[in-house]
Design a protein around this motif. Structure first.
Motif, PDB file in Angstrom:
ATOM      1  N   ASN A 180       0.801  -1.220   0.000  1.00  0.00           N
ATOM      2  CA  ASN A 180       0.000   0.000   0.000  1.00  0.00           C
ATOM      3  C   ASN A 180       0.835   1.272   0.000  1.00  0.00           C
ATOM      4  O   ASN A 180       0.292   2.372  -0.021  1.00  0.00           O
ATOM      5  CB  ASN A 180      -0.937   0.029   1.213  1.00  0.00           C
ATOM      6  N   LEU A 181       2.146   1.130   0.053  1.00  0.00           N
ATOM      7  CA  LEU A 181       3.043   2.276  -0.002  1.00  0.00           C
ATOM      8  C   LEU A 181       4.086   2.018  -1.091  1.00  0.00           C
ATOM      9  O   LEU A 181       4.398   0.870  -1.415  1.00  0.00           O
ATOM     10  CB  LEU A 181       3.734   2.497   1.346  1.00  0.00           C
ATOM     11  N   THR A 182       4.632   3.081  -1.627  1.00  0.00           N
ATOM     12  CA  THR A 182       5.677   2.959  -2.638  1.00  0.00           C
ATOM     13  C   THR A 182       7.043   3.075  -1.963  1.00  0.00           C
ATOM     14  O   THR A 182       7.346   4.099  -1.348  1.00  0.00           O
ATOM     15  CB  THR A 182       5.529   4.044  -3.713  1.00  0.00           C
ATOM     16  N   THR A 183       7.846   2.035  -2.049  1.00  0.00           N
ATOM     17  CA  THR A 183       9.196   2.078  -1.486  1.00  0.00           C
ATOM     18  C   THR A 183      10.199   2.134  -2.630  1.00  0.00           C
ATOM     19  O   THR A 183      10.091   1.389  -3.608  1.00  0.00           O
ATOM     20  CB  THR A 183       9.468   0.839  -0.611  1.00  0.00           C
ATOM     21  N   LEU A 211      13.691   3.905   6.023  1.00  0.00           N
ATOM     22  CA  LEU A 211      14.094   4.746   4.891  1.00  0.00           C
ATOM     23  C   LEU A 211      15.455   4.332   4.354  1.00  0.00           C
ATOM     24  O   LEU A 211      15.780   4.632   3.197  1.00  0.00           O
ATOM     25  CB  LEU A 211      14.092   6.215   5.316  1.00  0.00           C
ATOM     26  N   THR A 212      16.233   3.700   5.196  1.00  0.00           N
ATOM     27  CA  THR A 212      17.512   3.095   4.789  1.00  0.00           C
ATOM     28  C   THR A 212      17.548   1.695   5.397  1.00  0.00           C
ATOM     29  O   THR A 212      16.715   1.382   6.262  1.00  0.00           O
ATOM     30  CB  THR A 212      18.702   3.945   5.272  1.00  0.00           C
ATOM     31  N   GLY A 251      16.926   6.165   0.389  1.00  0.00           N
ATOM     32  CA  GLY A 251      15.648   5.575   0.009  1.00  0.00           C
ATOM     33  C   GLY A 251      14.498   6.528   0.253  1.00  0.00           C
ATOM     34  O   GLY A 251      14.646   7.551   0.932  1.00  0.00           O
ATOM     35  N   ARG A 252      13.361   6.177  -0.338  1.00  0.00           N
ATOM     36  CA  ARG A 252      12.139   6.958  -0.141  1.00  0.00           C
ATOM     37  C   ARG A 252      10.969   6.008   0.092  1.00  0.00           C
ATOM     38  O   ARG A 252      10.939   4.903  -0.460  1.00  0.00           O
ATOM     39  CB  ARG A 252      11.811   7.826  -1.364  1.00  0.00           C
ATOM     40  N   VAL A 253      10.009   6.474   0.887  1.00  0.00           N
ATOM     41  CA  VAL A 253       8.716   5.814   1.019  1.00  0.00           C
ATOM     42  C   VAL A 253       7.661   6.862   0.738  1.00  0.00           C
ATOM     43  O   VAL A 253       7.646   7.928   1.377  1.00  0.00           O
ATOM     44  CB  VAL A 253       8.515   5.211   2.417  1.00  0.00           C
ATOM     45  N   LEU A 254       6.778   6.584  -0.229  1.00  0.00           N
ATOM     46  CA  LEU A 254       5.788   7.570  -0.661  1.00  0.00           C
ATOM     47  C   LEU A 254       4.382   7.023  -0.519  1.00  0.00           C
ATOM     48  O   LEU A 254       4.135   5.825  -0.745  1.00  0.00           O
ATOM     49  CB  LEU A 254       6.026   7.967  -2.122  1.00  0.00           C
ATOM     50  N   PHE A 262       8.532  10.283   2.667  1.00  0.00           N
ATOM     51  CA  PHE A 262       9.745  10.475   3.454  1.00  0.00           C
ATOM     52  C   PHE A 262      10.965  10.011   2.654  1.00  0.00           C
ATOM     53  O   PHE A 262      10.851   9.165   1.762  1.00  0.00           O
ATOM     54  CB  PHE A 262       9.673   9.681   4.760  1.00  0.00           C
ATOM     55  N   ALA A 263      12.105  10.570   2.991  1.00  0.00           N
ATOM     56  CA  ALA A 263      13.380  10.163   2.394  1.00  0.00           C
ATOM     57  C   ALA A 263      14.432  10.121   3.496  1.00  0.00           C
ATOM     58  O   ALA A 263      14.284  10.760   4.547  1.00  0.00           O
ATOM     59  CB  ALA A 263      13.800  11.142   1.295  1.00  0.00           C
ATOM     60  N   GLY A 264      15.489   9.355   3.258  1.00  0.00           N
ATOM     61  CA  GLY A 264      16.567   9.276   4.234  1.00  0.00           C
ATOM     62  C   GLY A 264      17.843   8.797   3.584  1.00  0.00           C
ATOM     63  O   GLY A 264      17.843   8.283   2.451  1.00  0.00           O
ATOM     64  N   SER A 265      18.949   8.966   4.297  1.00  0.00           N
ATOM     65  CA  SER A 265      20.230   8.531   3.741  1.00  0.00           C
ATOM     66  C   SER A 265      21.226   8.232   4.848  1.00  0.00           C
ATOM     67  O   SER A 265      21.051   8.650   6.003  1.00  0.00           O
ATOM     68  CB  SER A 265      20.803   9.612   2.813  1.00  0.00           C
TER      69      SER A 265
END
Length: 704
Positions: free
Chosen positions: A49-52, A65-66, A81-84, A271-274
């Protein structure tokens, strides 16, 4: 009559071989709000249900996110990475000024206004680092144009947002709120929050060390962040505190921001992270709530053209001549329409029986120092409230400025209900103003603010946050006001948004129930007001009765449920939606204590034992009775008033919370009786049971 967009006003000068089918634009209408409550925890169902994207995943009941492994350090380095949320959101819409209203965004000659949404979001996050290791790099709440990809090389200091090639490019169409744990040359330190627009070089930032918050502490911590954006004022506010604490009164970071100028018309939230080349951390989102305005859809398309053969040229010419005449008529009519709409609204306001004073717009602008941010008292879904002093009178007032002129329906709804309400425990309406598309209501100023502020904000050393006698007095006042609305006013009124933040306190700490933006009047002989909402009945999770999620109806019984949540909140000093002793809602926790015979353990420890045990016992039992899952078994407001006054004993409450059974049939008889029948879809009661509403279309809520 449909309005004609400016881009189609010259079609008669072109070829007569085309007929034009004009798109139809809606009249001014209220913007709805859609809420998505996700996770907490994020279970396996969210994986689909979410885009990773790239190195992100849904794992361990969180959005990772990572990578989330600690077994292979090298695998954690240099990742992004991102989760949208997969549903795109329309951020802005260009509308003809006649439809969207006068605005400073209207450009000369174009007669178009860019309408920009408002949104509120809250999320829990945890940035974990290994002992004796340096954390890096960070995470961000993002709004982006691309919902299916992310730039290569976005690791390290680029936080999963941009890379060395595209950083700073307007083509990125990206806005982010970053929580950064590595100091770059453009950062204030290695522990800050920032607002990013198309670049990781923030347009505004602030060190969180000033607020005693460490994003990635040595001892793991979970924080809650709140991000509020106003499309009318073009401003973003970011708040941060430890999970379980209330939203701070002042933002950690506030900055001007025009989403309409920086984002694609349709964008994605997420969200995004690194992590870095030599430093790493686990970037986790544990829960997420998102409430956005929904721009009204435009019926029709961009207009379609139908080709007509040369043999009918003469007929087309005749049609064109007739169309030209009709166009001239429409243009003349449109010139007077704006003023006509304003005159009609003003006429409606003036014709309302008992309507208070009409204020001048300039008068209210002077009173609030030009609606200065320093005078802002608060902001809700329908507008911003400012403190003001009426020139020449010295009277302090609260001025509610509706967020946009398309909210005329809410303006009238609120005014028509409250203009004749007369009760000592209701906020008194002093007047109104409608000028140049600006809609305002003027109320008595409440110098002691809202009830929730006194319950949850730190008090000076040695001072109780709100002593027991005042708490009891506040609840008695609200009960009296609710009984008046339900039974004593000439129309029965359902408030629909009863909560601590809508209970204001005057100079003597008397309760004044306010914010009637969601209130509705119902006919005599009926118990509920049914309205088709975009995402069900509005309200805030913890205060909304369980049956409302199924019926879509607000009733007097659902108001009583909300008041029960307020009772428990005031006595316990905890918000209705709070994690306590393994329970997600305070009512479940209090019910357990009642069953174990230690009900008074629920009393707010900040009172230091300075309270009446008999009164506390009475209120806690009443709060549980009002929180009964079955609407018909909740006490009526008359009984509530009598119980609080002590004239009748408190209700008998079963040791276990009864099951919420569906379907529930809300009766239409005058006494508001309800009945419930069992079905195969009944929820099963268990000790400490409470429904967990985490659907993507749940009513307005916040993680607190």
């Amino acid at each position: 009559m449909a309005r004609i967009p400016a881009r189609f006003l010259t079609f008669f000068s072109g070829s007569l071989l085309f007929l034009l089918f004009l798109p139809s634009l809606p009249a001014a209408q209220t913007l709805q709000r859609r809420t998505h409550t996700l996770g907490d925890p994020f279970n396996d169902s969210y994986r689909s249900n979410l885009t990773t994207l790239k190195d992100a995943s849904v794992n361990g009941n969180a959005l990772q996110l990572t990578p989330d492994t600690r077994n292979n350090v090298s695998f954690l380095l240099n990742k992004s990475g991102r989760v949208l949320f997969p549903t795109p959101i329309r951020i802005w819409e260009d509308r003809p000024a006649a439809a969207a209203g006068n605005s400073s965004n209207t450009t000369a000659g174009s007669a178009l206004q860019r309408l920009v949404i408002s949104f509120n979001t809250s999320f829990h996050f945890n940035v974990f680092r290994e002992a004796n290791q340096t954390a890096g790099e960070g995470l961000a709440f993002i709004i982006v144009a691309d919902g299916s990809g992310m730039p290569a090389g976005s690791e390290g200091g680029y936080l999963g947002l941009t890379n060395a090639t595209i950083d700073g490019s307007a083509a990125n169409q990206l806005v982010a709120v970053e929580f950064d744990t590595v100091k770059q040359p453009y950062d204030p330190d290695d522990n800050h929050v920032g607002i990013d627009v198309n670049s990781v070089v923030s347009v505004a930032n602030r060190s969180l060390s000033e607020l005693n918050i460490t994003i990635s502490p040595e001892t793991a911590a979970v924080y809650t962040a709140w991000v509020d954006y106003s499309g009318s004022t073009k401003r973003i506010d970011v708040y941060v505190d430890n999970r379980g604490r209330p939203k701070p009164r002042a933002p950690a970071l506030s900055a001007p921001l025009d989403l309409g100028a920086n984002l694609a018309q349709v964008s994605y939230f997420g969200f995004a992270g690194s992590t870095g080349v030599s430093v790493y951390e686990l970037n986790c989102i544990l829960g997420w709530n998102l409430t956005v305005e929904v721009l009204p859809e435009r019926s029709g398309g961009q207009g379609s053209f139908v080709k007509i053969g040369v043999p009918v040229l003469a007929a087309v010419a005749a049609v064109a001549v007739a169309g030209a005449a009709w166009f001239c008529y429409l243009r003349r009519r449109r010139r007077g329409k704006g003023k006509g709409d304003e005159k009609r609204l003003a006429g409606t306001l003036k014709s309302l029986p008992g309507t208070p004073r009409e204020f001048g717009y300039k008068e209210l602008k002077r009173a609030t120092a030009g609606f200065d941010e320093k005078n802002r008292l608060g902001q809700g879904g329908f507008g911003v409230v400012y403190r003001g002093v009426i020139p020449g009178e010295g009277t302090q007032v609260a001025v509610k400025l509706f967020s946009r002129d398309t909210m005329q329906g809410d303006f009238l709804a609120e005014l028509t209900i409250i203009n004749r309400l007369r009760h000592k425990n209701l906020v008194r309406l002093l007047g109104w103003c409608h000028k140049n598309g600006k809609l305002l209501l003027v109320y008595d100023y409440m110098p002691n603010g809202s009830l929730d502020f006194h319950l949850y904000n730190p008090s000076p050393a040695g001072v109780r946050p709100l002593p027991w006698d005042r708490r009891y007095k506040v609840l008695a006042g609200v009960a009296s006001a609710l009984h008046y609305l339900h039974n004593e006013y000439e129309q029965k009124v359902v408030h629909r948004d009863l909560k601590a933040s809508n209970i204001l306190l005057d100079a003597d700490f008397n309760a004044r129930l306010g914010d009637f933006g969601l209130a509705r009047a119902i006919d005599h002989g009926r118990t509920s007001y049914a309205e088709v909402e975009l995402d069900g009945v509005p309200g805030t999770v913890g205060y909304v009765a369980p049956e409302c999620f199924h019926t879509g109806k607000a009733t007097r019984e659902s108001d009583v449920f909300g008041f029960g949540a307020v009772i428990l909140e005031v006595v316990c000093g905890r918000r209705p939606r709070s994690d306590v002793s393994g329970f997600r809602f305070v009512a479940d926790w209090v019910w357990k204590l009642h069953r174990e015979g230690c009900l008074l353990d629920a009393v707010d420890p900040q009172l230091g034992g300075e309270y009446s045990a008999e009164e506390a016992q009475r209120l806690l039992l009443l709060g549980l009775a009002c929180s009964h899952p079955i609407p018909g078994d909740r006490p009526k407001t008359q009984a509530v008033v009598q119980i609080i006054s002590g004239s009748v004993p408190p209700p008998k409450v079963p040791p276990f919370r009864p099951a919420f059974v569906w379907p529930s049939m809300v009766g239409d008889d005058d006494d508001g009786a309800t009945s419930t029948i069992a079905s195969s879809s009944a929820y099963v009661s268990t000790p400490g049971w409470t429904p967990h509403y985490t659907s993507k279309d749940s009513p307005d809520a916040s993680f607190v």
